[in-house]
Design a protein around this motif. Structure first.
Motif, short mmCIF file in Angstrom:
data_model
loop_
_atom_site.label_atom_id
_atom_site.label_comp_id
_atom_site.label_asym_id
_atom_site.label_seq_id
_atom_site.Cartn_x
_atom_site.Cartn_y
_atom_site.Cartn_z
N TRP A 169 28.88 -23.48 -12.48
CA TRP A 169 30.14 -23.25 -11.77
C TRP A 169 31.25 -22.88 -12.74
O TRP A 169 32.07 -21.98 -12.47
CB TRP A 169 30.54 -24.48 -10.97
CG TRP A 169 30.06 -24.49 -9.55
CD1 TRP A 169 29.23 -25.38 -8.97
CD2 TRP A 169 30.42 -23.56 -8.53
NE1 TRP A 169 29.01 -25.07 -7.65
CE2 TRP A 169 29.74 -23.95 -7.34
CE3 TRP A 169 31.23 -22.43 -8.48
CZ2 TRP A 169 29.85 -23.27 -6.14
CZ3 TRP A 169 31.34 -21.74 -7.27
CH2 TRP A 169 30.66 -22.15 -6.13
N VAL A 170 31.32 -23.56 -13.87
CA VAL A 170 32.35 -23.25 -14.88
C VAL A 170 32.14 -21.83 -15.42
O VAL A 170 33.11 -21.06 -15.57
CB VAL A 170 32.31 -24.28 -16.02
CG1 VAL A 170 33.28 -23.89 -17.12
CG2 VAL A 170 32.63 -25.67 -15.49
N VAL A 171 30.90 -21.48 -15.69
CA VAL A 171 30.60 -20.14 -16.20
C VAL A 171 30.99 -19.08 -15.16
O VAL A 171 31.59 -18.05 -15.50
CB VAL A 171 29.10 -20.04 -16.55
CG1 VAL A 171 28.74 -18.60 -16.92
CG2 VAL A 171 28.77 -20.97 -17.71
N PHE A 172 30.67 -19.34 -13.90
CA PHE A 172 31.03 -18.39 -12.85
C PHE A 172 32.55 -18.22 -12.76
O PHE A 172 33.07 -17.10 -12.60
CB PHE A 172 30.47 -18.87 -11.51
CG PHE A 172 30.88 -18.01 -10.34
CD1 PHE A 172 31.93 -18.39 -9.51
CD2 PHE A 172 30.23 -16.82 -10.07
CE1 PHE A 172 32.31 -17.60 -8.43
CE2 PHE A 172 30.61 -16.02 -9.00
CZ PHE A 172 31.65 -16.42 -8.17
N SER B 205 25.30 -23.50 -3.30
CA SER B 205 26.34 -23.13 -4.27
C SER B 205 26.36 -21.64 -4.52
O SER B 205 27.44 -21.01 -4.61
CB SER B 205 26.10 -23.88 -5.58
OG SER B 205 26.18 -25.28 -5.39
N GLY B 206 25.17 -21.03 -4.62
CA GLY B 206 25.10 -19.60 -4.87
C GLY B 206 25.70 -18.78 -3.76
O GLY B 206 26.46 -17.82 -4.00
N TRP B 207 25.41 -19.14 -2.49
CA TRP B 207 25.96 -18.36 -1.38
C TRP B 207 27.47 -18.56 -1.24
O TRP B 207 28.18 -17.63 -0.82
CB TRP B 207 25.25 -18.73 -0.09
CG TRP B 207 23.84 -18.19 0.00
CD1 TRP B 207 22.70 -18.90 0.14
CD2 TRP B 207 23.45 -16.82 -0.07
NE1 TRP B 207 21.60 -18.08 0.16
CE2 TRP B 207 22.03 -16.79 0.03
CE3 TRP B 207 24.13 -15.62 -0.23
CZ2 TRP B 207 21.31 -15.61 0.00
CZ3 TRP B 207 23.40 -14.43 -0.26
CH2 TRP B 207 22.02 -14.43 -0.15
N ILE B 208 27.96 -19.74 -1.57
CA ILE B 208 29.41 -19.95 -1.57
C ILE B 208 30.06 -19.02 -2.59
O ILE B 208 31.08 -18.35 -2.31
CB ILE B 208 29.75 -21.42 -1.86
CG1 ILE B 208 29.32 -22.30 -0.68
CG2 ILE B 208 31.24 -21.59 -2.14
CD1 ILE B 208 29.50 -23.78 -0.94
N ALA B 209 29.50 -18.97 -3.80
CA ALA B 209 30.04 -18.10 -4.84
C ALA B 209 29.92 -16.63 -4.43
O ALA B 209 30.84 -15.83 -4.70
CB ALA B 209 29.30 -18.34 -6.15
N PHE B 210 28.83 -16.27 -3.78
CA PHE B 210 28.67 -14.88 -3.32
C PHE B 210 29.74 -14.54 -2.30
O PHE B 210 30.32 -13.44 -2.32
CB PHE B 210 27.28 -14.69 -2.72
CG PHE B 210 27.07 -13.34 -2.11
CD1 PHE B 210 27.20 -13.15 -0.73
CD2 PHE B 210 26.78 -12.24 -2.90
CE1 PHE B 210 27.02 -11.91 -0.16
CE2 PHE B 210 26.59 -10.97 -2.33
CZ PHE B 210 26.72 -10.82 -0.97
N GLY B 211 30.02 -15.46 -1.38
CA GLY B 211 31.06 -15.21 -0.38
C GLY B 211 32.43 -15.04 -1.02
O GLY B 211 33.19 -14.12 -0.63
#
Length: 407
Positions: free
Chosen positions: A89-92, A129-135
């Motif tokens: 999450w920090v890296v993203f 978590s991945g789909w939240i970041a994608f959204g």
């Protein structure tokens, strides 16, 4: 015949497993920091090349926004990628901020860093978590990027790759954890079965020792009563007390050697008679014949006089014939061979059951454990397995009278 549960487990585990990883794959898997360092270096090279080529190709030679900003962004993103496994999450967030700032400063921002950070979230965190970041990425790109559709498609490809790799990684991890749990449970069950069998041996040996002590007391009382009337018979009784006492000590040493320390037995004293020995074997075989097992016995040499050893042989024959009755496939001949002519003495139980898949186990799975513990008590060995013609064989070798194993 051995407990078929072991054979059944072996066949159940003989499934089509994936091939183990090659040497290179094992090396990269065991050096994650090296992999991430190479990935960060490769990303830095691509980002620096992107920062230089993009403005030069458009004829813009101003070094501040077109080149310097994306170079700094590439360095920051590359350093962040070193921690993609530990803090995805920090890296993203860092790479996303770098990309957004580069765009706001009208600097050429490459999209690969956001894709790598999004992929890491799916693999090392969770699909949620991945789909939240994608959204979040899709919404931000719709507001700030002119070619947002193409960018979103690229991020979708990274997301789908992350879902595939992450699910496979978590699935393999769950299988490995389940296998480790089953291995721990198997070891615990084996230890419990061993402890239970040792407790049963202790109770049986207690019967033998109690019988010996009772005989010694009776002989001592008789020797005292005959001391004046019949001194010869009194001396014979005293010699018999010595023999019985020495035999009892040998068996107690063997018991303590098998269990490792003393045990407290709070049960009521057993009847004053020894456990079944070789003299009871004909009756045991007759009971199996009545149940339909075609069993015969062959004996060579003089049987040992040690009561505990006779009881161990009796129980081993009983367990082996019980397994033959349960699991042998249409046996025509079952042989119990006892050879007391040489050192060590041997016991062999064989059947000629037809070859085929093992029958389903109906026992507790601790039959062989019991046989091995009994033989270990006298310093012997056990060899149990399928015979050449499809039957089963149990072969036991025990040092004659257990000499040297009194512990």
């Amino acid at each position: 015949m051995s407990e078929p549960v072991a054979v059944s487990e072996a066949k159940a585990l003989a499934v089509d497993l994936p091939r183990p990883a090659g040497a290179m794959r094992r090396y990269w898997g065991s050096h994650p920091w090296l992999v991430d360092s190479l990935l960060a270096a490769g990303y830095l090279a691509v980002g620096a090349l992107w920062a230089v080529i993009t403005p030069l190709s458009s004829g813009d030679w101003s070094p501040i926004a077109p080149i310097l900003v994306p170079l700094v962004g590439a360095v920051v993103s590359a350093v962040a990628l070193l921690f993609r496994r530990h803090q995805p999450w920090v890296v993203f967030g860092i790479i996303g901020i770098v990309a957004l700032v580069s765009h706001l400063l009208d600097a050429p921002a490459e999209p690969f860093g956001v894709g790598l950070a999004l992929y890491a979230l799916f693999v090392y965190r969770s699909n949620r978590s991945g789909w939240i970041a994608f959204g979040v990425t899709a919404i931000v790109s719709l507001f700030f990027l002119p070619a947002s559709v193409l960018f979103i498609v690229g991020m979708l490809v990274a997301a789908l790759l992350g879902v595939t790799v992450g699910d496979r990684r978590r699935y393999i991890g769950a299988i490995v954890e389940r296998a480790n749990q089953l291995a721990r449970e198997r070891d615990q069950q084996a230890r419990l079965a061993t402890l239970a069998e040792r407790a049963r041996i202790t109770r049986e040996m207690h019967d033998v020792v109690a019988h010996s002590v009772s005989v010694m007391v009776s002989l001592a009382d008789g020797a005292g009563a005959l001391a004046e009337k019949d001194p010869q018979r009194s001396r014979e009784a005293i010699r018999e007390i010595g023999d019985v006492g020495r035999q009892s000590l040998v068996e107690m040493r063997q018991l303590m050697g098998a269990l490792g320390d003393e045990t407290a037995d709070g049960e009521a004293q057993s009847p004053l008679r020894p456990n079944p020995g070789l003299g009871e074997l004909p009756g045991l075989l007759e009971s199996f014949r009545a149940a339909g097992l075609p069993v015969a016995m062959r004996t060579q040499g003089t049987p040992p006089e040690q009561a505990g050893l006779q009881n161990a042989i009796y129980r081993i024959v009983q367990e082996s014939l019980t397994n033959a009755l349960r699991y042998a496939r249409e046996p025509r001949h079952v042989l119990v061979a006892l050879d007391f002519t040489e050192e060590p003495l041997t016991l062999e139980v064989t059947d000629d059951g037809r070859a085929g898949p093992p029958a389903e186990s109906v026992g507790s799975g601790s039959g062989l454990v019991g046989i091995r513990e009994r033989v270990r008590l006298y310093g012997g060995t056990v060899d149990a397995g399928p015979a050449g013609d499809g039957g089963w064989r149990v072969r036991v070798e025990i040092p004659n009278e257990g000499r040297g194993h009194g512990g």
